[in-house]
Design a protein around this motif. Sequence first.
Motif, PDB file in Angstrom:
ATOM      1  N   GLU A 137       0.832  -1.202   0.000  1.00  0.00           N
ATOM      2  CA  GLU A 137       0.000   0.000   0.000  1.00  0.00           C
ATOM      3  C   GLU A 137       0.867   1.252   0.000  1.00  0.00           C
ATOM      4  N   LEU A 138       0.350   2.282  -0.626  1.00  0.00           N
ATOM      5  CA  LEU A 138       1.064   3.542  -0.739  1.00  0.00           C
ATOM      6  C   LEU A 138       1.351   4.119   0.643  1.00  0.00           C
ATOM      7  N   SER A 139       2.569   4.627   0.823  1.00  0.00           N
ATOM      8  CA  SER A 139       2.955   5.208   2.110  1.00  0.00           C
ATOM      9  C   SER A 139       2.245   6.536   2.336  1.00  0.00           C
ATOM     10  N   GLU A 140       2.271   6.988   3.584  1.00  0.00           N
ATOM     11  CA  GLU A 140       1.681   8.281   3.895  1.00  0.00           C
ATOM     12  C   GLU A 140       2.418   9.409   3.178  1.00  0.00           C
ATOM     13  N   LYS A 143       1.193   9.438  -0.359  1.00  0.00           N
ATOM     14  CA  LYS A 143      -0.139  10.059  -0.436  1.00  0.00           C
ATOM     15  C   LYS A 143      -0.032  11.575  -0.313  1.00  0.00           C
ATOM     16  N   LYS A 144       0.831  12.015   0.591  1.00  0.00           N
ATOM     17  CA  LYS A 144       1.017  13.447   0.794  1.00  0.00           C
ATOM     18  C   LYS A 144       1.582  14.098  -0.466  1.00  0.00           C
ATOM     19  N   ILE A 146       1.229  13.081  -3.551  1.00  0.00           N
ATOM     20  CA  ILE A 146       0.183  13.117  -4.576  1.00  0.00           C
ATOM     21  C   ILE A 146      -0.739  14.302  -4.347  1.00  0.00           C
ATOM     22  N   GLU A 147      -1.168  14.499  -3.106  1.00  0.00           N
ATOM     23  CA  GLU A 147      -2.067  15.614  -2.810  1.00  0.00           C
ATOM     24  C   GLU A 147      -1.381  16.952  -3.073  1.00  0.00           C
ATOM     25  N   ARG A 183      -4.844  12.151 -11.940  1.00  0.00           N
ATOM     26  CA  ARG A 183      -4.694  11.603 -10.589  1.00  0.00           C
ATOM     27  C   ARG A 183      -4.527  10.091 -10.625  1.00  0.00           C
ATOM     28  N   GLU A 187      -1.299   8.251  -9.179  1.00  0.00           N
ATOM     29  CA  GLU A 187      -1.393   7.299  -8.068  1.00  0.00           C
ATOM     30  C   GLU A 187      -0.778   5.951  -8.433  1.00  0.00           C
ATOM     31  N   THR A 190       3.050   6.358  -8.760  1.00  0.00           N
ATOM     32  CA  THR A 190       3.682   6.541  -7.450  1.00  0.00           C
ATOM     33  C   THR A 190       3.736   5.223  -6.689  1.00  0.00           C
ATOM     34  N   LEU A 191       2.635   4.469  -6.737  1.00  0.00           N
ATOM     35  CA  LEU A 191       2.610   3.154  -6.091  1.00  0.00           C
ATOM     36  C   LEU A 191       3.662   2.246  -6.708  1.00  0.00           C
TER      37      LEU A 191
END
Length: 504
Positions: A137-140, A143-144, A146-147, A183, A187, A190-191
């Motif tokens: 799973e994508l790390s925090e 995710k940060k 990406i946002e 997006r 995502e 990045t994953l």
Amino acid sequence: MSGSKQKLKRQEERNQGIDKRQLRDKQREELVRKQKKYGIIAGVVTALILALITFFNSNLLYRNFTAVKAGEVEYSIADFNYYYNNLYYSYYNSYFSNYGEYANYMMPDKETIEGDTIKMMEETALLYTQAKETGYELSEAGKKQIESNMDSLKDTAEAAGFKSVKQYLKSYFKGGVNEDIYRQNLEEYTLAMEYGETVLDSNTFSDKELEDYYADNKDKYDVINYRYFFVNGAAVADNEETEENEEVDGETAMAEAKTKADEFLSKITDEESFNKLAYEYADEATKESYSDADATLVSSQGANIDTAYSKWLLENGRNSGDKTVVEVANGYYVLYFISRDNNDYETVNVRHILIKPEEVVKADYEDEEAYKAAQEEALEKAKAEAEELYSQWKNGDATEASFGKLADEHSDDAPAGGLYENVAKGQMVEAFNNWIYDASRKPGDTGIVETNFGYHIMYFVGNGMKYSNYLADTDKKTEAYNKWVEENVGAFKAEEKWPLKFAH
């Protein structure tokens, strides 16, 4: 002729007239029917053509048809455009940094970039599929990031002069890419890249393996410190003239450049003399730049040194103070060897929380004074925020863990917990580098450092790997990773579909 016969004849003529009229009527009706029929057909064909034109000009084609299939991962035309244009501009930025306005002339051709795009999509599909299958799973931090990327789209669009993100994406990526598709691809990519890092880091090597690998590649890794000056023979040929007011030919110009380089060489006694000579022998256009003592100084890994003279610098037995002249096609290099560094020092691990000042746009202010005042205000505000967070941490648990948590919540930089590992000398900007490599620095040391990026709240974790081992480890891991990709990417060999013709 009797009357009865005449009457009969007139009747026959009338009947024939009726038959002719009926025939003409039938023919007319048939013509009308055919006209209607073909008119309907023409209308249908026209409508179909218009529908096809509308379809091909719409985003339905770009988003709903598979252009590339890699394994079980299907990419639409819009998806391909996302990858292609990101790669294209990555190439462009790289070539622009080296060639400036001539970048377009040096760029790979369209077919080459398309091929590289397909390879990137194949590798991404491999990593993305493996990540999903293994439950990664994508790390925090991911995710940060990406946002942050999505949030910056609007600012980027405005800065580029577009009225909306939609217009910007259409211009940048060509057909089909909207915010949702942007997006989704961001995502997935990045994953994939995060999972790729886990594959990369899964390979481990002993210190002995790393030391042996470094020794076998020391000419690539060792840092060579030297000074150089270039005597441009071509420039001499272009600018100097004989007494007969004729241009100096190339052979004569190179001979004069050689004489000049040899004179320079003969007068060198040490580094200081080299700098003075560089200023003396420089042409008027460049002379001022040589007033800086560092203008002739270079510190570079062997792999990055100009091949024209790297062999001389890297020769075994080279000693401090050695000097030479090396000829190239259009002139001569004067070289002065200072030292060779084998990177035998420990890197450092450090956490930081970056607080950037709010961006100040010059066009928003009436004059320079107001603009500078706004910049100062933004800096003071960022500094106050950094000091407040620093106090908050010190008045709390004041541990490395709590610092990392604070970094995840507040830092304007991406690393998880604000952690940078195995930071080499000179890798960070000067003020940051000087703080972490201060000889008195100890694990647990903290402070605030100002750089051109903003204010950094610092937490010194401690020493990392020996830098020579880190360099070897990085390359050995990359070799192992590339081998893994080569062994597994075959199952994701891209199938190119007909809609790919409509890409970018």
